[in-house]
Design an enzyme around this catalytic site. Structure first.
Site, mmCIF file in Angstrom:
data_model
loop_
_atom_site.group_PDB
_atom_site.id
_atom_site.type_symbol
_atom_site.label_atom_id
_atom_site.label_comp_id
_atom_site.label_asym_id
_atom_site.label_seq_id
_atom_site.Cartn_x
_atom_site.Cartn_y
_atom_site.Cartn_z
ATOM 1 N N GLY A 15 32.233 52.730 -71.163
ATOM 2 C CA GLY A 15 30.883 52.781 -71.736
ATOM 3 C C GLY A 15 30.089 51.559 -71.304
ATOM 4 O O GLY A 15 30.584 50.443 -71.376
ATOM 5 N N ARG A 76 34.286 56.776 -66.629
ATOM 6 C CA ARG A 76 35.675 56.745 -67.094
ATOM 7 C C ARG A 76 36.425 57.630 -66.099
ATOM 8 O O ARG A 76 36.270 58.847 -66.120
ATOM 9 C CB ARG A 76 35.779 57.286 -68.525
ATOM 10 C CG ARG A 76 35.068 56.386 -69.540
ATOM 11 C CD ARG A 76 35.296 56.873 -70.960
ATOM 12 N NE ARG A 76 34.729 55.940 -71.906
ATOM 13 C CZ ARG A 76 33.507 56.041 -72.438
ATOM 14 N NH1 ARG A 76 32.737 57.058 -72.118
ATOM 15 N NH2 ARG A 76 33.066 55.142 -73.291
ATOM 16 N N THR A 129 31.360 45.435 -73.902
ATOM 17 C CA THR A 129 31.288 46.638 -74.740
ATOM 18 C C THR A 129 30.484 46.324 -75.995
ATOM 19 O O THR A 129 30.652 45.251 -76.575
ATOM 20 C CB THR A 129 32.683 47.185 -75.137
ATOM 21 O OG1 THR A 129 32.537 48.037 -76.286
ATOM 22 C CG2 THR A 129 33.670 46.089 -75.485
ATOM 23 N N ASP A 131 30.951 47.512 -78.737
ATOM 24 C CA ASP A 131 31.819 47.627 -79.923
ATOM 25 C C ASP A 131 32.401 46.292 -80.385
ATOM 26 O O ASP A 131 32.904 46.195 -81.504
ATOM 27 C CB ASP A 131 32.973 48.590 -79.634
ATOM 28 C CG ASP A 131 32.499 50.026 -79.488
ATOM 29 O OD1 ASP A 131 31.356 50.306 -79.890
ATOM 30 O OD2 ASP A 131 33.265 50.858 -78.972
ATOM 31 N N ARG A 175 33.483 54.097 -82.466
ATOM 32 C CA ARG A 175 34.434 55.186 -82.693
ATOM 33 C C ARG A 175 35.682 54.670 -83.394
ATOM 34 O O ARG A 175 36.238 55.311 -84.252
ATOM 35 C CB ARG A 175 34.794 55.814 -81.341
ATOM 36 C CG ARG A 175 35.263 57.236 -81.455
ATOM 37 C CD ARG A 175 35.512 57.816 -80.090
ATOM 38 N NE ARG A 175 34.284 58.216 -79.401
ATOM 39 C CZ ARG A 175 34.206 58.455 -78.099
ATOM 40 N NH1 ARG A 175 35.268 58.290 -77.338
ATOM 41 N NH2 ARG A 175 33.072 58.826 -77.554
HETATM 42 O O1 F6P Z 1 32.811 52.115 -76.239
HETATM 43 C C1 F6P Z 1 31.509 52.033 -76.691
HETATM 44 C C2 F6P Z 1 31.050 53.278 -77.321
HETATM 45 O O2 F6P Z 1 29.699 53.057 -77.481
HETATM 46 C C3 F6P Z 1 31.656 53.733 -78.645
HETATM 47 O O3 F6P Z 1 31.208 53.081 -79.775
HETATM 48 C C4 F6P Z 1 31.300 55.190 -78.660
HETATM 49 O O4 F6P Z 1 32.104 55.917 -79.493
HETATM 50 C C5 F6P Z 1 31.502 55.553 -77.231
HETATM 51 O O5 F6P Z 1 31.222 54.380 -76.482
HETATM 52 C C6 F6P Z 1 30.691 56.722 -76.743
HETATM 53 O O6 F6P Z 1 30.737 56.742 -75.358
HETATM 54 P P1 F6P Z 1 30.350 57.934 -74.409
HETATM 55 O O7 F6P Z 1 29.324 58.758 -75.080
HETATM 56 O O8 F6P Z 1 29.873 57.276 -73.182
HETATM 57 O O9 F6P Z 1 31.601 58.711 -74.187
#
Ligand code: F6P
Length: 326
Positions: A15, A76, A129, A131, A175
């Site tokens: 992310g 990813r 990140t 998070d 998450r």
């Molecule tokens: O890892 C960061 C983050 O923003 C999380 O808080 C969130 O759940 C996730 O990425 C969502 O990522 P994506 O929509 O890119 O799969």
């Protein structure tokens, strides 16, 4: 002393987070300063597997520290998860003459770096990140910007909630981690904050603070829910059932991942990018650049991945005290 590396690659993975571009700029300019060439790998590990890269020079990263997103794109990669993908990634490094790699991202990014290092590539990770869930570092790039972005929206929501005497349930990202929810909750003076790290007692953690706040004369309420807790719509429904309050749900979503980075993120990104290149130049590998308080340090990636980051207890205690939860 001669540099241990002569050409390095830099990529962003997982992310994205505001400030990743500032790390790229710092890595490129520090490399040039130290007499090291730098190549940008695009689309995270996919770029290594498929040979997707661009040369980077001093001018190509000009003005980058104020830009959100990542100029190298992020992904990813499922291809890199296979043995074959990892072999291909190493072949790309060899073909490009890369003797070191800087990966910017979270836990998943660091695990990937270990695979490269097992195959002889020097690697350094930089925590990026929103998070803030990297255990070895008290801070990860993007967190401050994401907090401020969420806060700006919540302040606006408050205005309309106040006018209509409503209860706002705001879902913020996270998450698996509640750091963003907790900090945003404290900053906006939330009625209560729900995080995935704590078991939820709905009556004690949500209804009680709302009732106390109501008794204290408040007519509008702000409930912050971290994504990992569950649906904000379910939380809102339960609040209405228990209190008869008019509730509205706002899911802030990916807006929190964008925008120009704050000064804090730009500066942290610049320091970390510098440190990453310095470590590679000194012949170090398998390191993650971290910040502990105000000090920049580095950890072994294996050690870093084994560490667990709990919620900031002090902040959690303060939040509960201020929202009136026993
Ligand atoms: O890892 C960061 C983050 O923003 C999380 O808080 C969130 O759940 C996730 O990425 C969502 O990522 P994506 O929509 O890119 O799969």
């Amino acid at each position: 002393m001669a540099n241990a590396v002569h050409r390095i690659g830099v990529f962003t993975s997982g992310g994205d987070a505001p400030g990743m571009n500032a790390v790229i700029r710092s890595v490129v300019r520090t490399s040039i300063h130290m007499g090291i060439e730098c190549v940008g790998i695009r689309r995270g590990y996919n770029g290594l597997v498929h040979g997707d890269f661009i040369p980077l020079d001093f001018d190509s990263v000009s003005g980058l520290s104020r830009r959100g997103g990542t100029m190298l794109y992020s992904a990813r990669s499922t291809d890199f998860k296979t043995e074959e993908g990892q072999e291909k990634a190493v072949a790309t490094c060899k073909l490009l003459g890369l003797d070191g790699v800087v990966g910017i991202g979270g836990d998943g990014t660091f695990r990937g770096l270990l695979e490269l290092s097992r195959r002889g590539i020097a690697v350094v990770g930089v925590p990026g990140t929103i998070d803030n869930d990297i255990a070895c570092s008290t801070y990860t790039i993007g967190f401050d910007t994401a907090c401020n972005t969420a806060l700006e929206s919540i302040d606006k929501l408050r205005d309309t909630m106040q006018s209509h005497e409503r209860c706002s349930v705001v879902e913020v990202m996270g998450r698996h981690a509640g750091h963003l929810a907790l900090y945003v909750g404290v900053a906006c003076g939330a009625t209560c904050v729900l995080v995935p790290e704590r078991e939820l007692d709905f009556e004690r953690d949500v209804i009680e603070p709302i009732r106390k706040s109501r008794l204290g004369g408040r007519t509008h309420f702000m409930v912050i829910v971290a994504e990992g807790v569950g649906s904000a719509y379910d939380v809102a429904k339960k609040i209405t059932e228990a209190t008869a309050l008019d509730t509205r749900v706002t899911v802030l979503g990916h807006v929190q991942r964008g925008g120009a980075p704050t000064a804090r993120d730009r500066v942290a990104a610049t320091y970390m990018g510098y440190e990453a290149v310095r470590l590679l130049a000194e012949g170090k590998t398998n390191r993650v650049v971290c910040v502990q308080g105000d000090t920049y340090v580095d950890y072994d990636i294996n050690e870093a991945l084994e560490m667990k980051k709990g919620l900031d207890e002090q902040t959690y205690t303060v939040m509960r005290a201020l929202t009136g939860v026993e």
